[in-house]
Scaffold this motif. Sequence first.
Motif, mmCIF file in Angstrom:
data_model
loop_
_atom_site.group_PDB
_atom_site.id
_atom_site.type_symbol
_atom_site.label_atom_id
_atom_site.label_comp_id
_atom_site.label_asym_id
_atom_site.label_seq_id
_atom_site.Cartn_x
_atom_site.Cartn_y
_atom_site.Cartn_z
ATOM 1 N N ARG A 172 61.330 50.310 17.066
ATOM 2 C CA ARG A 172 61.799 49.174 16.279
ATOM 3 C C ARG A 172 61.046 47.927 16.724
ATOM 4 O O ARG A 172 60.488 47.885 17.825
ATOM 5 C CB ARG A 172 63.308 48.985 16.430
ATOM 6 C CG ARG A 172 63.775 48.626 17.822
ATOM 7 C CD ARG A 172 65.285 48.440 17.862
ATOM 8 N NE ARG A 172 65.784 48.166 19.197
ATOM 9 C CZ ARG A 172 65.822 46.947 19.748
ATOM 10 N NH1 ARG A 172 65.386 45.882 19.074
ATOM 11 N NH2 ARG A 172 66.288 46.789 20.976
ATOM 12 N N ILE A 173 61.023 46.934 15.861
ATOM 13 C CA ILE A 173 60.289 45.703 16.147
ATOM 14 C C ILE A 173 61.278 44.596 16.509
ATOM 15 O O ILE A 173 62.263 44.366 15.788
ATOM 16 C CB ILE A 173 59.438 45.265 14.939
ATOM 17 C CG1 ILE A 173 58.535 46.414 14.481
ATOM 18 C CG2 ILE A 173 58.615 44.030 15.291
ATOM 19 C CD1 ILE A 173 57.573 46.912 15.530
ATOM 20 N N SER A 174 61.007 43.928 17.619
ATOM 21 C CA SER A 174 61.830 42.809 18.062
ATOM 22 C C SER A 174 60.979 41.533 18.049
ATOM 23 O O SER A 174 59.808 41.572 18.419
ATOM 24 C CB SER A 174 62.357 43.071 19.477
ATOM 25 O OG SER A 174 62.963 41.910 20.014
ATOM 26 N N PRO A 175 61.540 40.396 17.625
ATOM 27 C CA PRO A 175 60.771 39.144 17.637
ATOM 28 C C PRO A 175 60.532 38.595 19.034
ATOM 29 O O PRO A 175 59.641 37.777 19.255
ATOM 30 C CB PRO A 175 61.637 38.196 16.805
ATOM 31 C CG PRO A 175 63.030 38.734 16.950
ATOM 32 C CD PRO A 175 62.880 40.215 17.054
ATOM 33 N N SER A 176 61.325 39.067 19.993
ATOM 34 C CA SER A 176 61.183 38.605 21.371
ATOM 35 C C SER A 176 61.196 39.806 22.315
ATOM 36 O O SER A 176 61.673 40.884 21.956
ATOM 37 C CB SER A 176 62.324 37.639 21.728
ATOM 38 O OG SER A 176 63.573 38.265 21.515
ATOM 39 N N PRO A 177 60.665 39.647 23.529
ATOM 40 C CA PRO A 177 60.592 40.785 24.446
ATOM 41 C C PRO A 177 61.964 41.307 24.853
ATOM 42 O O PRO A 177 62.917 40.544 24.985
ATOM 43 C CB PRO A 177 59.832 40.220 25.658
ATOM 44 C CG PRO A 177 59.827 38.747 25.507
ATOM 45 C CD PRO A 177 60.071 38.429 24.084
ATOM 46 N N VAL A 178 62.051 42.616 25.014
ATOM 47 C CA VAL A 178 63.252 43.275 25.521
ATOM 48 C C VAL A 178 62.918 43.743 26.928
ATOM 49 O O VAL A 178 61.978 44.510 27.129
ATOM 50 C CB VAL A 178 63.647 44.480 24.636
ATOM 51 C CG1 VAL A 178 64.862 45.183 25.209
ATOM 52 C CG2 VAL A 178 63.889 44.034 23.201
ATOM 53 N N GLN A 179 63.647 43.280 27.912
ATOM 54 C CA GLN A 179 63.305 43.482 29.310
ATOM 55 C C GLN A 179 63.031 44.946 29.645
ATOM 56 O O GLN A 179 63.864 45.813 29.418
ATOM 57 C CB GLN A 179 64.425 42.953 30.213
ATOM 58 C CG GLN A 179 64.048 42.932 31.691
ATOM 59 C CD GLN A 179 65.134 42.280 32.527
ATOM 60 O OE1 GLN A 179 66.207 42.015 32.054
ATOM 61 N NE2 GLN A 179 64.829 42.017 33.791
ATOM 62 N N ASP A 180 61.814 45.185 30.176
ATOM 63 C CA ASP A 180 61.378 46.504 30.666
ATOM 64 C C ASP A 180 61.337 47.584 29.585
ATOM 65 O O ASP A 180 61.145 48.751 29.886
ATOM 66 C CB ASP A 180 62.286 46.994 31.806
ATOM 67 C CG ASP A 180 62.264 46.064 33.008
ATOM 68 O OD1 ASP A 180 61.195 45.459 33.254
ATOM 69 O OD2 ASP A 180 63.293 45.946 33.673
ATOM 70 N N LYS A 181 61.507 47.211 28.326
ATOM 71 C CA LYS A 181 61.580 48.235 27.288
ATOM 72 C C LYS A 181 60.646 47.971 26.109
ATOM 73 O O LYS A 181 60.602 48.771 25.178
ATOM 74 C CB LYS A 181 63.013 48.348 26.753
ATOM 75 C CG LYS A 181 64.019 48.881 27.766
ATOM 76 C CD LYS A 181 65.378 49.029 27.130
ATOM 77 C CE LYS A 181 66.397 49.595 28.122
ATOM 78 N NZ LYS A 181 67.743 49.735 27.510
ATOM 79 N N SER A 182 59.899 46.877 26.126
ATOM 80 C CA SER A 182 59.117 46.522 24.946
ATOM 81 C C SER A 182 57.652 46.284 25.292
ATOM 82 O O SER A 182 57.294 45.996 26.435
ATOM 83 C CB SER A 182 59.698 45.268 24.280
ATOM 84 O OG SER A 182 59.631 44.158 25.167
ATOM 85 N N SER A 183 56.812 46.412 24.254
ATOM 86 C CA SER A 183 55.377 46.163 24.385
ATOM 87 C C SER A 183 54.970 45.149 23.322
ATOM 88 O O SER A 183 55.365 45.265 22.148
ATOM 89 C CB SER A 183 54.577 47.450 24.183
ATOM 90 O OG SER A 183 54.954 48.438 25.114
ATOM 91 N N TYR A 184 54.165 44.183 23.727
ATOM 92 C CA TYR A 184 53.662 43.180 22.783
ATOM 93 C C TYR A 184 52.706 43.840 21.798
ATOM 94 O O TYR A 184 51.862 44.651 22.190
ATOM 95 C CB TYR A 184 52.950 42.072 23.550
ATOM 96 C CG TYR A 184 52.197 41.099 22.667
ATOM 97 C CD1 TYR A 184 52.875 40.156 21.892
ATOM 98 C CD2 TYR A 184 50.798 41.132 22.603
ATOM 99 C CE1 TYR A 184 52.194 39.274 21.073
ATOM 100 C CE2 TYR A 184 50.110 40.242 21.800
ATOM 101 C CZ TYR A 184 50.807 39.316 21.032
ATOM 102 O OH TYR A 184 50.122 38.450 20.233
#
Length: 338
Positions: free
Chosen positions: A221-233
């Motif tokens: 899924r796409i998030s507008p902001s980083p999700v701690q330790d779980k997301s990649s830019y």
Amino acid sequence: MKQVLIKENEAGQRLDKYLHKYLKEAQGSFIYKMLRKKNIILNGKKASGGEKLEIGDEIRFFLSEETLNKMSGIPSQLSEELSDKEVAEYKAAYDKYKELEIIYDNHHILIVNKPEGILTQKAAAVDLSLNEWFIGYMLHHGQLRREELRTFKPSVCNRLDRNTSGMVICGKTLPGSQKMSELLKNRDLHKFYRLYVKGKVTEPSLIEGYLVKDEKRNTVRISPSPVQDKSSYIKTKYEPLKIFEDKTLLEVELITGKTHQIRAHLASVGHPLLGDYKYGDKNFNDSYKKKYKIKSQLLHAYRLEFPELDGEFSELSKRIFTARAPQVFYTLEGNGHK
């Protein structure tokens, strides 16, 4: 005593790393003990294991044939039948996908146009993927000897989803694999895709976000902001090539390369891919499935642009390669095959 000469695909790595591959059944303690006792020597001298191997280096094993075979994972009675069995998987993959279109082939790399429906790398032991085809191709054309597979296995350098078609780079040599990995990691190799999306896209755009994986569902899924330790830019650039009543043919530059990035990123801005049942619009997809038999996302890795390169890779310097898209792309465009 067995003597081994280091070739291009073994050079550039530490001696102990090479020995771990060559003596794959041996523990590290055994390897270092043999080095200390000079039962394994490099260029006629005692070695520590930390030496960096160069082309032409000579390794000598003062081990019994039985011990050497056991530590190498080779049965003492190696028959022609067993040799055939070990390469059967590669031969089967090559025979199955023999007609694949090769875009470019030199000493270091091969670029192939992967059709949709073929895995880039196997997901299960029984799979025959592009990776097995590639090794089978090299064996068939005499570019690789079976015994060389003990210490180096040629491999694909970039991955595409099973149902994404287009260009895959394969590393034929260790230097080739390392160079392609470096270019991909540093984003110096530019990758462009062709795809159809739902709706009218009238302007070029550069979109950014953060991709969050769901390992259990094999989705993102796409998030507008980083999700701690779980997301990649992620960063995706696109421009419309042709606009239709209900869809747009886009060219996308994949600036970062993450799992399902294009599919999820475009869906997140209201333009899901045509044929994509995981992230897309079911009704939209069903209408095209009924008329054109489209069962998966229309996504094609269309173009590769290499940066300026020198030395042994100068032949690739600023080269641009393109791969013909599946026929359905041109059918939908309405101008026939191009």
